[in-house]
Motif scaffolding. Structure first.
Motif, PDB file in Angstrom:
ATOM      1  N   PHE A  63     -30.691   7.559  -1.738  1.00 14.83           N
ATOM      2  CA  PHE A  63     -30.553   8.301  -2.999  1.00 14.83           C
ATOM      3  C   PHE A  63     -31.160   7.532  -4.175  1.00 14.83           C
ATOM      4  O   PHE A  63     -31.354   6.318  -4.118  1.00 14.83           O
ATOM      5  N   SER A  64     -31.431   8.289  -5.227  1.00 16.09           N
ATOM      6  CA  SER A  64     -31.944   7.718  -6.473  1.00 16.09           C
ATOM      7  C   SER A  64     -31.327   8.493  -7.636  1.00 16.09           C
ATOM      8  O   SER A  64     -30.509   9.394  -7.428  1.00 16.09           O
ATOM      9  N   SER A  65     -31.752   8.193  -8.835  1.00 21.20           N
ATOM     10  CA  SER A  65     -31.202   8.868 -10.012  1.00 21.20           C
ATOM     11  C   SER A  65     -31.449  10.374  -9.981  1.00 21.20           C
ATOM     12  O   SER A  65     -30.681  11.137 -10.557  1.00 21.20           O
ATOM     13  N   SER A  66     -32.487  10.817  -9.278  1.00 25.98           N
ATOM     14  CA  SER A  66     -32.747  12.259  -9.201  1.00 25.98           C
ATOM     15  C   SER A  66     -31.700  12.988  -8.360  1.00 25.98           C
ATOM     16  O   SER A  66     -31.602  14.215  -8.414  1.00 25.98           O
ATOM     17  N   ASP A  67     -30.884  12.249  -7.608  1.00 28.25           N
ATOM     18  CA  ASP A  67     -29.819  12.837  -6.793  1.00 28.25           C
ATOM     19  C   ASP A  67     -28.465  12.813  -7.509  1.00 28.25           C
ATOM     20  O   ASP A  67     -27.470  13.308  -6.983  1.00 28.25           O
ATOM     21  N   PHE A  68     -28.425  12.238  -8.683  1.00 32.53           N
ATOM     22  CA  PHE A  68     -27.227  12.169  -9.526  1.00 32.53           C
ATOM     23  C   PHE A  68     -27.104  13.534 -10.208  1.00 32.53           C
ATOM     24  O   PHE A  68     -27.809  13.834 -11.141  1.00 32.53           O
ATOM     25  N   GLU A  69     -26.181  14.372  -9.718  1.00 26.57           N
ATOM     26  CA  GLU A  69     -26.160  15.778 -10.121  1.00 26.57           C
ATOM     27  C   GLU A  69     -25.131  16.150 -11.179  1.00 26.57           C
ATOM     28  O   GLU A  69     -25.307  17.139 -11.882  1.00 26.57           O
ATOM     29  N   GLU A  70     -24.041  15.407 -11.260  1.00 27.76           N
ATOM     30  CA  GLU A  70     -22.986  15.822 -12.184  1.00 27.76           C
ATOM     31  C   GLU A  70     -22.245  14.595 -12.707  1.00 27.76           C
ATOM     32  O   GLU A  70     -22.102  13.603 -11.997  1.00 27.76           O
ATOM     33  N   VAL A  71     -21.780  14.704 -13.938  1.00 32.85           N
ATOM     34  CA  VAL A  71     -21.063  13.596 -14.558  1.00 32.85           C
ATOM     35  C   VAL A  71     -19.929  14.135 -15.421  1.00 32.85           C
ATOM     36  O   VAL A  71     -20.017  15.235 -15.968  1.00 32.85           O
ATOM     37  N   ARG A  72     -18.870  13.345 -15.503  1.00 32.31           N
ATOM     38  CA  ARG A  72     -17.787  13.592 -16.461  1.00 32.31           C
ATOM     39  C   ARG A  72     -17.472  12.244 -17.113  1.00 32.31           C
ATOM     40  O   ARG A  72     -17.454  11.214 -16.442  1.00 32.31           O
ATOM     41  N   VAL A  73     -17.214  12.264 -18.394  1.00 31.49           N
ATOM     42  CA  VAL A  73     -17.017  11.019 -19.131  1.00 31.49           C
ATOM     43  C   VAL A  73     -15.748  11.114 -19.960  1.00 31.49           C
ATOM     44  O   VAL A  73     -15.436  12.169 -20.522  1.00 31.49           O
ATOM     45  N   GLY A  74     -15.025  10.002 -20.032  1.00 33.24           N
ATOM     46  CA  GLY A  74     -13.833   9.909 -20.863  1.00 33.24           C
ATOM     47  C   GLY A  74     -13.801   8.570 -21.567  1.00 33.24           C
ATOM     48  O   GLY A  74     -14.330   7.566 -21.063  1.00 33.24           O
ATOM     49  N   LEU A  75     -13.202   8.546 -22.738  1.00 36.00           N
ATOM     50  CA  LEU A  75     -13.129   7.339 -23.555  1.00 36.00           C
ATOM     51  C   LEU A  75     -11.684   6.865 -23.639  1.00 36.00           C
ATOM     52  O   LEU A  75     -10.770   7.663 -23.833  1.00 36.00           O
ATOM     53  N   SER A  76     -11.491   5.562 -23.465  1.00 34.10           N
ATOM     54  CA  SER A  76     -10.163   4.955 -23.633  1.00 34.10           C
ATOM     55  C   SER A  76     -10.292   3.785 -24.599  1.00 34.10           C
ATOM     56  O   SER A  76     -11.387   3.452 -25.053  1.00 34.10           O
TER      57      SER A  76
END
Length: 150
Positions: A63-76
């Motif tokens: 895999f590479s960055s082109s296979d990175f399909e979804e993200v969720r981000v949270g701040l603490s």
């Protein structure tokens, strides 16, 4: 400690520039950890990695960055928590073909502010209604990307 109760994750979305930067910073460690987990779990609990047992190490980590399909981000108070869904390109679309990973980027008060680190690759140990258990580390496209600790 950051938990699902103390950190609100944003909605799932396609990775943008900052998330892709984090991925590139942890990619080597992600591949190394994935291989280590696969080999360790195959000795003790092979069900976790059953869908990818036939893949070579090179295929599993192709895999590479082109296979990175979804993200969720949270701040603490500690920093940024990034959860990612990554497609394993050597796997067919018809079944389990994704790993979920978690990265952390320390904030100003952290001992390494701004440094991205792999926190974990998701493994699921689920009790079934019949009392049995299922184990998996390879997920489907339809499995939601949610908070996990392991």
């Amino acid at each position: 400690m950051a938990t699902a109760e103390t950190v609100e994750l944003g909605p799932p979305h396609t990775p943008k520039e900052e998330s892709l930067k984090v991925f590139s910073e942890i990619e080597h460690e992600l591949k190394k950890t994935l291989l280590h987990m696969k080999h360790t779990y195959l000795k003790h609990e092979p069900e976790y990695f059953a869908p990818v047992q036939s893949l070579s190490d090179a295929e599993l980590t192709s895999f590479s960055s082109s296979d990175f399909e979804e993200v969720r981000v949270g701040l603490s108070a500690y920093g940024l928590h990034l959860f990612g869904k990554l497609r394993l390109p050597a796997m067919p679309d018809s079944g389990p073909a994704y790993i979920h990973f978690r990265a952390f980027i320390g904030g100003d008060g952290h001992d390494e502010p701004g440094v991205a680190k792999l926190h974990s690759i998701h493994t699921e140990d689920k009790e079934e209604p019949d009392g049995g258990r299922t184990y998996r580390a390879i997920f489907t496209k339809d499995d939601p990307l949610e908070w996990f600790d392991t």
